[in-house]
Design a protein around this motif. Structure first.
Motif, short mmCIF file in Angstrom:
data_model
loop_
_atom_site.label_atom_id
_atom_site.label_comp_id
_atom_site.label_asym_id
_atom_site.label_seq_id
_atom_site.Cartn_x
_atom_site.Cartn_y
_atom_site.Cartn_z
N GLY A 1 1.03 -1.21 -0.10
CA GLY A 1 0.13 0.00 0.14
C GLY A 1 0.99 1.22 0.01
N GLN A 2 2.00 1.21 -0.57
CA GLN A 2 2.72 2.41 -0.85
C GLN A 2 3.52 2.78 0.65
OE1 GLN A 2 0.57 5.20 -3.49
NE2 GLN A 2 2.52 4.88 -4.62
N ARG A 3 3.92 1.73 1.36
CA ARG A 3 4.86 1.99 2.49
C ARG A 3 5.54 0.66 2.81
NH1 ARG A 3 -0.74 2.25 5.22
NH2 ARG A 3 -1.29 0.48 6.22
N LEU A 4 6.81 0.94 3.22
CA LEU A 4 7.65 -0.12 3.46
C LEU A 4 8.84 0.11 4.57
CD1 LEU A 4 8.67 -2.55 1.88
CD2 LEU A 4 10.05 -1.19 0.53
N HIS A 5 9.28 -1.07 5.22
CA HIS A 5 10.12 -1.01 6.21
C HIS A 5 11.18 -1.67 5.66
CE1 HIS A 5 12.06 -1.45 10.18
NE2 HIS A 5 12.16 -2.66 9.82
N ILE A 6 12.39 -1.15 5.55
CA ILE A 6 13.67 -1.48 4.98
C ILE A 6 14.59 -1.71 5.99
CG2 ILE A 6 15.33 -1.48 3.23
CD1 ILE A 6 13.38 0.62 1.62
N PRO A 7 14.81 -2.77 6.48
CA PRO A 7 15.96 -2.96 7.39
C PRO A 7 17.36 -3.05 7.04
CG PRO A 7 15.02 -5.31 7.06
CD PRO A 7 14.22 -4.18 6.18
N GLY A 8 18.39 -2.63 7.78
CA GLY A 8 19.67 -2.81 7.22
C GLY A 8 19.89 -1.86 6.08
N ILE A 9 19.61 -0.56 5.94
CA ILE A 9 19.44 0.27 5.10
C ILE A 9 21.00 0.96 4.56
CG2 ILE A 9 18.90 2.42 6.37
CD1 ILE A 9 17.91 1.67 2.67
N LEU A 10 21.69 1.09 5.73
CA LEU A 10 23.15 1.56 5.43
C LEU A 10 24.23 0.47 6.07
CD1 LEU A 10 22.73 5.03 7.14
CD2 LEU A 10 23.32 5.00 4.93
N VAL A 11 25.30 0.73 5.46
CA VAL A 11 26.44 -0.16 6.00
C VAL A 11 26.69 0.17 7.40
CG1 VAL A 11 27.44 -0.29 3.58
CG2 VAL A 11 28.21 1.63 5.22
N THR A 12 27.08 -0.91 8.16
CA THR A 12 27.06 -1.00 9.60
C THR A 12 27.71 0.04 10.24
OG1 THR A 12 26.52 -3.27 9.69
CG2 THR A 12 27.33 -2.15 11.69
N GLU A 13 28.81 0.43 9.58
CA GLU A 13 29.90 1.42 10.46
C GLU A 13 29.07 2.93 10.12
OE1 GLU A 13 31.82 0.28 6.21
OE2 GLU A 13 30.57 -0.68 8.17
N ALA A 14 28.24 3.17 8.97
CA ALA A 14 27.95 4.47 8.72
C ALA A 14 26.93 4.73 9.77
CB ALA A 14 27.45 4.71 7.32
N ALA A 15 25.88 3.50 10.14
CA ALA A 15 24.92 3.76 10.94
C ALA A 15 25.29 3.81 12.23
CB ALA A 15 23.92 2.40 10.90
N ASP A 16 26.37 3.27 12.55
CA ASP A 16 27.00 3.12 14.06
C ASP A 16 27.54 4.79 14.23
OD1 ASP A 16 26.65 0.66 14.68
OD2 ASP A 16 28.74 0.19 13.93
N ALA A 17 28.01 5.22 13.16
CA ALA A 17 28.55 6.87 13.22
C ALA A 17 27.54 7.66 13.43
CB ALA A 17 29.51 7.08 12.03
N ILE A 18 26.47 7.66 12.87
CA ILE A 18 25.10 8.48 12.96
C ILE A 18 24.76 8.61 14.43
CG2 ILE A 18 22.81 9.12 11.98
CD1 ILE A 18 23.85 7.88 9.24
N GLU A 19 24.48 7.06 14.90
CA GLU A 19 24.05 7.07 16.25
C GLU A 19 24.78 7.71 17.32
OE1 GLU A 19 23.19 3.35 19.54
OE2 GLU A 19 24.76 3.24 18.33
N ALA A 20 26.17 7.54 17.11
CA ALA A 20 26.91 8.08 18.02
C ALA A 20 26.80 9.63 18.22
CB ALA A 20 28.57 7.74 17.77
#
Length: 253
Positions: free
Chosen positions: A23-42
């Motif tokens: 219905g034109q909505r979507l959950h996409i897990p693991g969108i970024l490489v892990t090290e990038a996601a870690d850096a943003i979270e930090a």
């Protein structure tokens, strides 16, 4: 700084089929490489210079913070007294924000991983990816703000329509680890009957994507939530003016 990149295992064509089937909505897990996601979270977890934005119970304000309290101690009472009016049909909200697009326009960026997200969202690679997933070549750009929902924070029902903004799709990039549904802060979607039709719990390094207009909300974060809900949110937009998106419009402050 860590380079922001899409996870190499993502299949945009398969995601496009899932987006339409959902219905034109979507959950996409693991969108970024892990090290990038870690850096943003930090960066988001360490950020102290948030602003609390409030449109609730007849109060309208945006106040700079020093960590979790008002930068100006004389104004802390304004935040302590802010509360949603449960009888009002208007969209109301209380949460902390760092407005990445606005900071860029004012040339007050900090040059950290959160700022890098705005560049990545507007890169040829990401724009091509979301055009494929949505099947919509009108997407030209993305805006962004970082958000922090602490206990008591909430965003009530709205549909994201904002005249002149040319919003096509809303998105949420989540950076909350090990979040539990009973902590609140869940992104929920409403059906025409007013019941919750679908919903997603915040999930670390996941992208939630949905068409505008879609009536949705972020449920109130519980008083016993063990951590803050961290995300970067915004809209995928067109440079071309859109026609009317909803007869109802968005009943927001």
């Amino acid at each position: 700084m860590t380079s922001l990149r899409l996870s190499p295992g993502l299949d945009a064509t398969a995601l496009a089929r899932a987006f339409q089937a959902g219905g034109q909505r979507l959950h996409i897990p693991g969108i970024l490489v892990t090290e990038a996601a870690d850096a943003i979270e930090a960066v988001l977890a360490a950020e102290r210079r948030w602003k609390t934005t409030v449109a609730a119970g007849g109060t309208y304000l945006e106040l700079p913070l020093d960590g979790r309290v008002a930068e100006d101690p004389a104004k802390q009472a304004w935040l302590d007294e802010a509360a949603v009016d449960g009888s009002s049909p208007l969209t109301q909200y209380i949460f902390d924000t760092r407005r990445l697009t606005a900071e860029r326009e004012l040339e007050v960026t900090r040059g950290d991983a959160a700022d890098a997200v705005l560049d990545w969202l507007n890169s040829e690679t990401f724009i091509a990816f979301v055009r494929t997933v949505t099947g919509d070549d009108r997407i030209d750009l993305a805006d962004a703000q970082a958000s922090r929902y602490r206990p008591g924070h909430v965003l009530t029902s709205h549909n994201d329509v904002s005249p002149g903004k040319n919003r096509l799709y809303g998105y949420v990039l989540n950076f909350s680890r090990d979040w539990r549904a009973d902590w609140g802060g869940n992104l929920v979607f409403y059906g025409e009957d007013g019941h919750i039709e679908h919903g997603w719990v915040p999930a670390f390094n996941a992208l939630n994507l949905f068409v505008v207009p879609t009536r949705h909300a972020v449920t109130q974060v519980a008083s016993f939530a063990a951590r803050d809900r961290l995300s970067i949110v915004g809209w995928l937009r067109s440079n071309t003016a859109l026609g009317p998106q909803s007869r109802e419009g968005d009943r927001r402050y």
